[in-house]
Design a protein around this motif. Structure first.
Motif, mmCIF file in Angstrom:
data_model
loop_
_atom_site.group_PDB
_atom_site.id
_atom_site.type_symbol
_atom_site.label_atom_id
_atom_site.label_comp_id
_atom_site.label_asym_id
_atom_site.label_seq_id
_atom_site.Cartn_x
_atom_site.Cartn_y
_atom_site.Cartn_z
ATOM 1 N N GLY A 299 5.429 4.321 -3.075
ATOM 2 C CA GLY A 299 6.745 5.526 -3.794
ATOM 3 C C GLY A 299 7.813 4.752 -3.518
ATOM 4 O O GLY A 299 8.288 4.240 -4.030
ATOM 5 N N GLN A 300 9.092 5.626 -3.148
ATOM 6 C CA GLN A 300 10.098 5.783 -3.596
ATOM 7 C C GLN A 300 11.048 4.688 -2.525
ATOM 8 O O GLN A 300 11.738 3.180 -3.112
ATOM 9 C CB GLN A 300 11.393 6.694 -2.750
ATOM 10 C CG GLN A 300 10.984 7.704 -3.935
ATOM 11 C CD GLN A 300 11.808 7.777 -4.958
ATOM 12 O OE1 GLN A 300 12.884 7.229 -5.044
ATOM 13 N NE2 GLN A 300 10.207 8.401 -5.488
ATOM 14 N N ALA B 252 3.285 0.979 2.588
ATOM 15 C CA ALA B 252 4.703 2.164 2.833
ATOM 16 C C ALA B 252 3.679 3.666 2.435
ATOM 17 O O ALA B 252 4.674 4.579 1.454
ATOM 18 C CB ALA B 252 5.344 1.334 1.302
ATOM 19 N N ILE C 100 0.958 -0.755 0.137
ATOM 20 C CA ILE C 100 -0.021 0.199 0.311
ATOM 21 C C ILE C 100 1.109 1.403 -0.073
ATOM 22 O O ILE C 100 1.786 1.230 0.746
ATOM 23 C CB ILE C 100 -1.154 -0.103 1.207
ATOM 24 C CG1 ILE C 100 -1.966 -1.058 1.338
ATOM 25 C CG2 ILE C 100 -1.810 0.959 1.488
ATOM 26 C CD1 ILE C 100 -2.890 -1.054 1.782
ATOM 27 N N GLY C 101 0.771 1.986 -1.411
ATOM 28 C CA GLY C 101 2.003 2.797 -1.468
ATOM 29 C C GLY C 101 3.486 2.510 -2.608
ATOM 30 O O GLY C 101 3.724 1.566 -1.134
ATOM 31 N N VAL D 175 -0.610 9.674 6.713
ATOM 32 C CA VAL D 175 -2.044 9.023 5.784
ATOM 33 C C VAL D 175 -2.629 7.612 6.592
ATOM 34 O O VAL D 175 -3.227 7.438 5.900
ATOM 35 C CB VAL D 175 -1.772 8.681 4.194
ATOM 36 C CG1 VAL D 175 -1.523 10.543 3.941
ATOM 37 C CG2 VAL D 175 -1.030 8.425 3.914
ATOM 38 N N PRO E 193 13.639 1.516 7.683
ATOM 39 C CA PRO E 193 14.799 1.332 7.199
ATOM 40 C C PRO E 193 15.462 2.725 6.519
ATOM 41 O O PRO E 193 15.004 3.360 7.489
ATOM 42 C CB PRO E 193 13.888 1.005 5.754
ATOM 43 C CG PRO E 193 12.408 1.253 5.626
ATOM 44 C CD PRO E 193 12.230 2.367 7.559
ATOM 45 N N ASN E 194 16.497 2.657 5.797
ATOM 46 C CA ASN E 194 17.126 3.900 5.543
ATOM 47 C C ASN E 194 17.323 4.124 3.819
ATOM 48 O O ASN E 194 17.137 3.436 3.487
ATOM 49 C CB ASN E 194 18.289 4.294 6.428
ATOM 50 C CG ASN E 194 19.111 3.097 5.377
ATOM 51 O OD1 ASN E 194 19.296 2.829 4.978
ATOM 52 N ND2 ASN E 194 20.679 3.205 6.937
ATOM 53 N N ILE F 16 6.204 0.885 7.633
ATOM 54 C CA ILE F 16 7.700 1.279 7.728
ATOM 55 C C ILE F 16 7.086 3.007 7.537
ATOM 56 O O ILE F 16 8.176 3.425 7.674
ATOM 57 C CB ILE F 16 8.326 1.014 5.868
ATOM 58 C CG1 ILE F 16 7.761 1.876 4.616
ATOM 59 C CG2 ILE F 16 9.103 -0.280 6.008
ATOM 60 C CD1 ILE F 16 7.982 1.730 3.571
ATOM 61 N N ALA F 17 5.904 3.000 8.542
ATOM 62 C CA ALA F 17 6.156 4.366 8.002
ATOM 63 C C ALA F 17 7.285 5.302 10.507
ATOM 64 O O ALA F 17 6.642 4.332 11.210
ATOM 65 C CB ALA F 17 4.182 4.920 8.572
ATOM 66 N N ALA F 18 7.354 6.504 9.576
ATOM 67 C CA ALA F 18 8.732 6.064 10.688
ATOM 68 C C ALA F 18 7.561 7.460 11.265
ATOM 69 O O ALA F 18 6.334 7.568 11.513
ATOM 70 C CB ALA F 18 9.100 7.662 10.042
HETATM 71 N N1 LIG Z 1 12.546 6.844 1.883
HETATM 72 C C1 LIG Z 1 13.431 6.881 2.919
HETATM 73 O O1 LIG Z 1 14.329 6.971 3.287
HETATM 74 C C2 LIG Z 1 12.060 6.624 4.575
HETATM 75 C C3 LIG Z 1 13.582 5.383 5.223
HETATM 76 C C4 LIG Z 1 12.406 5.207 6.767
HETATM 77 C C5 LIG Z 1 11.311 5.036 6.502
HETATM 78 N N2 LIG Z 1 10.745 5.694 5.647
HETATM 79 C C6 LIG Z 1 8.949 5.609 5.827
HETATM 80 O O2 LIG Z 1 8.778 4.778 4.391
HETATM 81 C C7 LIG Z 1 7.238 5.750 3.537
HETATM 82 C C8 LIG Z 1 7.062 5.780 2.292
HETATM 83 O O3 LIG Z 1 8.184 7.055 2.319
HETATM 84 P P1 LIG Z 1 8.497 7.248 0.417
HETATM 85 O O4 LIG Z 1 10.015 8.149 1.080
HETATM 86 O O5 LIG Z 1 8.423 5.727 -0.034
HETATM 87 O O6 LIG Z 1 7.134 8.032 0.368
HETATM 88 P P2 LIG Z 1 6.380 8.394 -1.117
HETATM 89 O O7 LIG Z 1 7.392 8.541 -1.820
HETATM 90 O O8 LIG Z 1 5.644 9.711 -0.407
HETATM 91 O O9 LIG Z 1 5.787 7.020 -1.312
HETATM 92 C C9 LIG Z 1 4.334 7.183 -0.420
HETATM 93 C C10 LIG Z 1 3.403 6.699 -1.542
HETATM 94 O O10 LIG Z 1 1.821 6.155 -1.105
HETATM 95 C C11 LIG Z 1 0.777 6.545 -2.090
HETATM 96 N N3 LIG Z 1 0.338 7.149 -1.396
HETATM 97 C C12 LIG Z 1 -0.717 8.029 -0.472
HETATM 98 N N4 LIG Z 1 -1.866 7.738 -0.140
HETATM 99 C C13 LIG Z 1 -1.945 6.614 -0.144
HETATM 100 C C14 LIG Z 1 -3.306 5.676 -0.379
HETATM 101 N N5 LIG Z 1 -4.179 5.893 0.399
HETATM 102 N N6 LIG Z 1 -2.901 3.710 -0.150
HETATM 103 C C15 LIG Z 1 -1.861 4.066 -1.084
HETATM 104 N N7 LIG Z 1 -1.158 4.745 -1.143
HETATM 105 C C16 LIG Z 1 -0.755 5.501 -1.418
HETATM 106 C C17 LIG Z 1 1.615 8.239 -2.295
HETATM 107 O O11 LIG Z 1 1.228 8.566 -3.090
HETATM 108 P P3 LIG Z 1 0.778 10.349 -3.375
HETATM 109 O O12 LIG Z 1 2.003 10.449 -4.213
HETATM 110 O O13 LIG Z 1 -0.192 10.524 -4.869
HETATM 111 O O14 LIG Z 1 0.006 11.208 -2.272
HETATM 112 C C18 LIG Z 1 3.021 8.251 -2.493
HETATM 113 O O15 LIG Z 1 3.209 7.164 -3.853
HETATM 114 C C19 LIG Z 1 6.802 7.246 4.868
HETATM 115 O O16 LIG Z 1 6.578 6.380 5.977
HETATM 116 C C20 LIG Z 1 8.655 7.412 5.228
HETATM 117 O O17 LIG Z 1 8.105 7.140 6.950
HETATM 118 C C21 LIG Z 1 11.381 6.645 4.627
#
Ligand SMILES: NC(=O)c1ccc[n+]([C@@H]2O[C@H](COP(=O)([O-])OP(=O)(O)OC[C@H]3O[C@@H](n4cnc5c(N)ncnc54)[C@H](OP(=O)(O)O)[C@@H]3O)[C@@H](O)[C@H]2O)c1
Length: 274
Positions: free
Chosen positions: A14-15, A73, A11-12, A78, A125-126, A100-102
């Motif tokens: 993104g990156q 993810a 679910i999600g 959200v 993760p990082n 994985i939500a911080a």
């Molecule tokens: N990146 C990191 O280094 C890192 C490290 C540790 C933990 N995290 C955690 O990983 C999580 C994701 O991070 P990310 O960097 O991957 O963020 P991201 O790139 O913004 O990815 C999140 C994705 O979820 C989508 N989304 C939003 N609402 C949704 C829904 N209701 N159902 C399904 N998908 C939905 C978003 O779409 P829209 O853009 O269209 O809203 C976006 O594509 C976060 O909680 C973050 O705290 C990230």
């Protein structure tokens, strides 16, 4: 169906979601058809389908209904909405949730789905996970057992190294390895600027600084000597390195790094309590 062949939903997309998809496919843990991604953004869905040949959908409903393992993810803000969208579908079958939500605790997820008892594993993760070189810490929620933890660990082992810790350590993990890449990038930038300061071109300084960091880390890994031993090896009496180290010590370099990790840990705790 063997354990590793359980249907895995994201679910999600993104990156981080993409990094995990890339990792589990590259490691051969899952085939594309065994994954499914719910992602609201059409361009992201298209990209994931094109790049990884994974089934995609706009809404998360089908994933709650059809997946044995679900990776949450999405951004922390959200998470409440996503869990509310699960509605009566969550917990209808035995399903492992991996978040994985911080800063989002396992208790928050468990309470959002109560009175159903759903196993949850929380992971921090990082960003190097994006190149399959991440560092992830995992902790189990109340209803997660050994098998759940093992399954989750397998997924994150596909994108780097893993450790299992109690949830109370997650803020410290955020302060060290979660925020850590930013400290390393800042150190790298500083080394490059320093090279320019002593007369090297930016291009040359960048090549030397990057390789110095990468090579030093490789030396730590391969020599199996401690950083302190390796530092002593390059520090000859009255030489250049001890002069540089003296300047670092005068600037309280180590205390500064400790302060940085401590400040990020504290901030993680504050954000989590909101
Ligand atoms: N990146 C990191 O280094 C890192 C490290 C540790 C933990 N995290 C955690 O990983 C999580 C994701 O991070 P990310 O960097 O991957 O963020 P991201 O790139 O913004 O990815 C999140 C994705 O979820 C989508 N989304 C939003 N609402 C949704 C829904 N209701 N159902 C399904 N998908 C939905 C978003 O779409 P829209 O853009 O269209 O809203 C976006 O594509 C976060 O909680 C973050 O705290 C990230």
């Amino acid at each position: 169906m063997t354990e590793k062949r359980k249907k895995l939903g994201f679910i999600g997309g993104g990156q981080m979601g993409e990094a995990l998809i890339k990792g589990v496919l590259a490691a051969g843990l899952y085939r594309s058809a065994e994954l499914v991604v719910a992602e609201p953004s059409e361009p992201r869905r298209q990209l994931l389908a094109d790049r990884y040949d994974v089934p995609v959908c706009q809404q998360s409903g089908p994933l709650w209904a059809g997946c044995d393992v679900l990776v949450l993810a999405v951004k922390p803000q959200v998470m409440g909405t996503v869990l509310a969208q699960a509605g009566p579908l969550a917990g209808e079958r035995r399903q492992l949730l991996i978040s994985i939500a911080a800063g989002v605790s396992t208790a928050f997820i468990e309470e959002a789905l109560a009175p159903r008892s759903v196993p949850v594993v929380r992971v921090m993760p990082n960003t190097p996970a994006l190149v399959l070189a991440g560092a992830s810490a995992l902790c189990p929620g109340r209803a997660a057992g050994e098998e759940d933890l093992k399954l989750a660990e397998g997924i994150f082992a596909a994108v780097g190294k893993t450790v299992i810790l109690p949830e109370t350590a997650m803020d410290a993990v955020t302060g060290l390895s979660g925020s850590g890449p930013a400290y390393v990038f800042t150190f790298l930038e500083s080394l490059i600027d320093a090279g320019v300061k002593v007369g090297l071109s930016r291009e040359v300084a960048a090549v030397l600084a990057r390789q110095t960091i990468a090579g030093s880390l490789q030396l730590v890994e391969e020599s199996r000597q401690s950083p302190a031993e390796l530092r002593a090896m390059v520090t000859s009496p009255g030489g250049t390195t001890i002069a540089g180290l003296h300047a670092l010590e005068r600037g309280a370099f180590r205390a500064l790094i400790m302060d940085a990790v401590e400040a990020a840990t504290r901030r993680s705790r504050e954000l989590g309590s909101n």
